[in-house]
Design an enzyme around this catalytic site. Structure first.
Site, mmCIF file in Angstrom:
data_model
loop_
_atom_site.group_PDB
_atom_site.id
_atom_site.type_symbol
_atom_site.label_atom_id
_atom_site.label_comp_id
_atom_site.label_asym_id
_atom_site.label_seq_id
_atom_site.Cartn_x
_atom_site.Cartn_y
_atom_site.Cartn_z
ATOM 1 N N TRP A 34 -12.016 -10.400 3.146
ATOM 2 C CA TRP A 34 -11.020 -11.463 3.373
ATOM 3 C C TRP A 34 -10.595 -12.235 2.119
ATOM 4 C CZ3 TRP A 34 -8.128 -13.707 7.253
ATOM 5 C CH2 TRP A 34 -7.645 -15.001 6.998
ATOM 6 N N ASP A 37 -5.925 -18.516 0.254
ATOM 7 C CA ASP A 37 -5.111 -19.178 -0.787
ATOM 8 C C ASP A 37 -5.343 -18.706 -2.227
ATOM 9 O OD1 ASP A 37 -5.108 -20.716 1.500
ATOM 10 O OD2 ASP A 37 -5.809 -22.538 0.539
ATOM 11 N N GLN A 53 -9.294 -17.778 -2.572
ATOM 12 C CA GLN A 53 -10.266 -18.017 -1.498
ATOM 13 C C GLN A 53 -10.711 -16.653 -0.979
ATOM 14 O OE1 GLN A 53 -11.035 -21.558 0.270
ATOM 15 N NE2 GLN A 53 -11.159 -21.299 -1.923
ATOM 16 N N TRP A 61 -12.329 -14.790 7.764
ATOM 17 C CA TRP A 61 -12.642 -16.004 7.007
ATOM 18 C C TRP A 61 -14.096 -16.408 7.259
ATOM 19 C CZ3 TRP A 61 -14.105 -21.119 7.850
ATOM 20 C CH2 TRP A 61 -13.827 -22.015 6.812
ATOM 21 N N PHE A 96 -13.938 -24.512 -1.360
ATOM 22 C CA PHE A 96 -12.566 -24.459 -0.862
ATOM 23 C C PHE A 96 -11.563 -24.502 -2.027
ATOM 24 C CE2 PHE A 96 -12.580 -25.750 3.933
ATOM 25 C CZ PHE A 96 -13.454 -24.708 4.213
ATOM 26 N N SER A 97 -10.292 -24.522 -1.663
ATOM 27 C CA SER A 97 -9.233 -24.365 -2.668
ATOM 28 C C SER A 97 -9.246 -25.428 -3.753
ATOM 29 C CB SER A 97 -7.871 -24.355 -1.984
ATOM 30 O OG SER A 97 -7.710 -23.121 -1.329
ATOM 31 N N ARG A 160 -9.045 -32.351 0.575
ATOM 32 C CA ARG A 160 -9.291 -31.064 -0.102
ATOM 33 C C ARG A 160 -8.114 -30.582 -0.959
ATOM 34 N NH1 ARG A 160 -9.166 -30.035 5.454
ATOM 35 N NH2 ARG A 160 -7.324 -28.917 6.180
ATOM 36 N N ASP A 161 -8.398 -29.511 -1.714
ATOM 37 C CA ASP A 161 -7.426 -28.754 -2.503
ATOM 38 C C ASP A 161 -6.900 -29.528 -3.724
ATOM 39 O OD1 ASP A 161 -7.827 -27.168 -0.264
ATOM 40 O OD2 ASP A 161 -5.905 -27.649 0.661
ATOM 41 N N TRP A 298 -2.216 -18.174 8.839
ATOM 42 C CA TRP A 298 -3.362 -18.425 9.715
ATOM 43 C C TRP A 298 -3.048 -17.970 11.139
ATOM 44 C CZ3 TRP A 298 -7.743 -19.074 7.521
ATOM 45 C CH2 TRP A 298 -7.837 -19.748 6.289
HETATM 46 C C1 FRU Z 1 -5.246 -23.608 3.217
HETATM 47 C C2 FRU Z 1 -6.716 -24.000 3.410
HETATM 48 C C3 FRU Z 1 -7.105 -25.092 2.432
HETATM 49 C C4 FRU Z 1 -8.592 -24.909 2.288
HETATM 50 C C5 FRU Z 1 -8.725 -23.422 2.363
HETATM 51 C C6 FRU Z 1 -10.001 -22.959 3.006
HETATM 52 O O1 FRU Z 1 -4.942 -22.335 3.679
HETATM 53 O O2 FRU Z 1 -6.945 -24.379 4.728
HETATM 54 O O3 FRU Z 1 -6.729 -26.385 2.834
HETATM 55 O O4 FRU Z 1 -9.084 -25.437 1.096
HETATM 56 O O5 FRU Z 1 -7.607 -22.933 3.082
HETATM 57 O O6 FRU Z 1 -10.173 -21.588 2.869
#
Ligand code: FRU
Length: 486
Positions: A34, A37, A53, A61, A96-97, A160-161, A298
């Site tokens: 898998w 991002d 990711q 995932w 995560f991202s 996040r991110d 998603w």
């Molecule tokens: C976006 C997301 C981010 C997160 C990541 C987790 O697609 O949901 O917000 O960091 O994927 O894999």
């Protein structure tokens, strides 16, 4: 064995079992299993690095790792060892991202640590962390982690991110977030050294219509304007707009670093296909703003899971500013390096149907239609396959809409997307077909449409068509493209 070695071994084993029928020929993918991002787009010691990711243990995932590729030219990519594995105190359940910067020779990844409080109920908290490298290959999480342990007090648990950049002598970070009332927003931090961060405030905030959470923010100057790219969750479908589960788009306006005031217009989607999400950009040494997105969505059908892999990134696209503050995306010029054999098939031909037989499945197509004095209702291109399979791109002259129909190429449900395109004189289409993807750039990026398609392996050809009356096809050229992974 440490967590990274273990993940790498699992991936190397999984790679043996991958079925190639839908494997892409010139897009970034993991060797197996898998991905989602794109993360950490950066140019470091002259090479482009892209992280993503990744769940190296499964085609679904799971606990997020960071996969890693690099390239000298944005076209030929090389797989590198997995860069980050979760499971330390700062990132218990996932890396995560996030993003990457070159801090004076130290390649620094800035990423979100994901921590479940109750996994069944999806209760979690998130924090921001750093990992550094001096060889661009092996990364060490820093002792100061987490560098931002928690979000501001008026915030929900979505935090996040992080996307980091330098302005004058300071580092800045935007983070995806939402209010306690679940209104999506992006918040801003500043740091002198990437370790100590102070909270500046909210950069932009939506309303109840603009989603409950804004994922993957990116903020940059483009030709004197400021662009905030975001991936909001929870915007409702509205006619031809917002038809995917989640969207990726932008706000554009003026920004003042002194006061943190961002005056912007309304939210616009960046791509109108089925599969474009979580885009991230980098500014390269040539001064270009380059964007790469995740080429899936998603909760959509992902038939390649049966084949032991899932997920890919889009082609790198140069981002420029068009008229009326429209953000345009076009393939970076280096992608011409993929062209192996050129077939210049039509020049100034008036017709309502012309089929070019080719069974190549890695193709770039350029089609230019003259729309002046054209009485056809619609014109377009059909990518034909066996058993009635086809992917059809149709421009309706009266409605001025471009339609991508993938319902006979693997998207039986919800296979159609439409977008407005004001093509008055001429319709120019640049289309990239890889085995299981299509990316369309219409009229130099005035519209882009990206979707995954899942046709059988047999292709029959490319057909240009016009409905109602003939059309003058100024040009139809196609190129057989190279498979960079072979
Ligand atoms: C976006 C997301 C981010 C997160 C990541 C987790 O697609 O949901 O917000 O960091 O994927 O894999």
């Amino acid at each position: 064995m440490n967590k990274l070695q273990q993940a790498q071994e699992a991936l190397d084993t999984a790679r043996e079992g991958v079925n190639n029928r839908y494997r892409l020929g010139y897009h970034i993918m993991a060797p197996a299993n898998w991905i989602n991002d794109p993360n950490g787009l950066v140019q470091y010691k002259g090479e482009y690095h892209v992280f993503y990711q990744h769940h190296p243990y499964d085609e679904n995932w799971g606990p997020m790792h960071w996969g890693h590729v690099k390239s000298k030219d944005l076209v030929h990519w090389e797989h590198l060892p997995i860069a980050l594995a979760p499971g330390d105190a700062c990132d218990t359940n996932g890396c995560f991202s996030g993003s990457a910067v070159d801090n004076d020779g130290e390649l620094t990844l800035i990423y979100t640590g994901h921590h479940y409080v109750d996994k069944e109920k999806d209760l979690f908290y998130q924090n921001q962390n750093l990992a550094v490298s001096t060889d661009g290959l092996t990364f060490h999480k820093v002792a100061e982690n987490p560098v931002i342990p928690k979000p501001p007090t008026d915030s929900s648990h979505h935090f996040r991110d992080p996307k980091v950049w330098k302005h004058k002598d300071s580092w800045y970070m935007v983070v995806g977030n939402s209010t306690k009332e679940n209104v999506g927003r992006v918040i801003l931090y500043r740091s002198p050294d990437l370790r100590k961060w102070s909270y500046i405030g909210v950069l932009a905030q939506g309303n109840e219509k603009l989603g409950f959470m804004w994922e993957c923010p990116d903020f940059f100057e483009l030709d004197g304007k400021y662009v905030l790219m975001i991936s909001p969750q929870g915007i409702k479908k509205d006619g031809d707009l917002y038809n995917n589960l989640f969207q990726t788009g932008y706000l554009i306006g003026d920004y003042n670093y002194e006061t943190n005031e961002f005056m912007h217009g309304s939210f616009n989607e960046l791509d109108n296909g089925h599969d474009f999400y979580a885009v991230q950009t980098l500014l390269d040494e040539k001064g270009r703003r380059i964007a790469i997105g995740w080429m899936d969505m998603w909760e959509s059908d992902m038939p390649t899971k049966e084949d032991g892999w899932c997920g890919a990134l889009t082609l790198p696209r140069e981002v420029t500013l068009g008229e009326n503050d429209k953000v345009l995306m076009n393939p970076v010029e280096e992608l011409n390096l993929l062209r192996e054999v050129e077939h210049n098939t039509l020049t100034n031909v008036i017709s309502n149907s012309h089929l070019i037989e080719t069974n190549d499945d890695l193709l770039e197509i350029k089609a230019v239609f003259d729309l002046t004095n054209c009485n056809a209702q619609s014109v377009g291109i059909r990518i034909r396959g066996v058993n009635q399979e086809e992917t059809v791109l149709t421009y309706h002259l009266d409605k001025q809409t471009l339609k991508l129909d993938c319902s006979k190429s693997g998207k039986a449900e919800d296979g159609v997307r439409n977008t407005i395109l004001r093509a008055n004189q001429e319709l120019s289409l640049r289309i990239f077909i890889d085995r299981s993807s299509i990316e369309v750039f219409a009229n130099e990026g005035q519209a882009t449409m990206t979707s995954r398609i899942y046709p059988s392996e047999d292709r029959l050809g490319i057909e240009v068509f016009a409905d109602g009356e003939d059309v003058r096809v100024k040009e139809l050229t196609y190129w057989k493209l190279k498979d960079i992974w072979k």
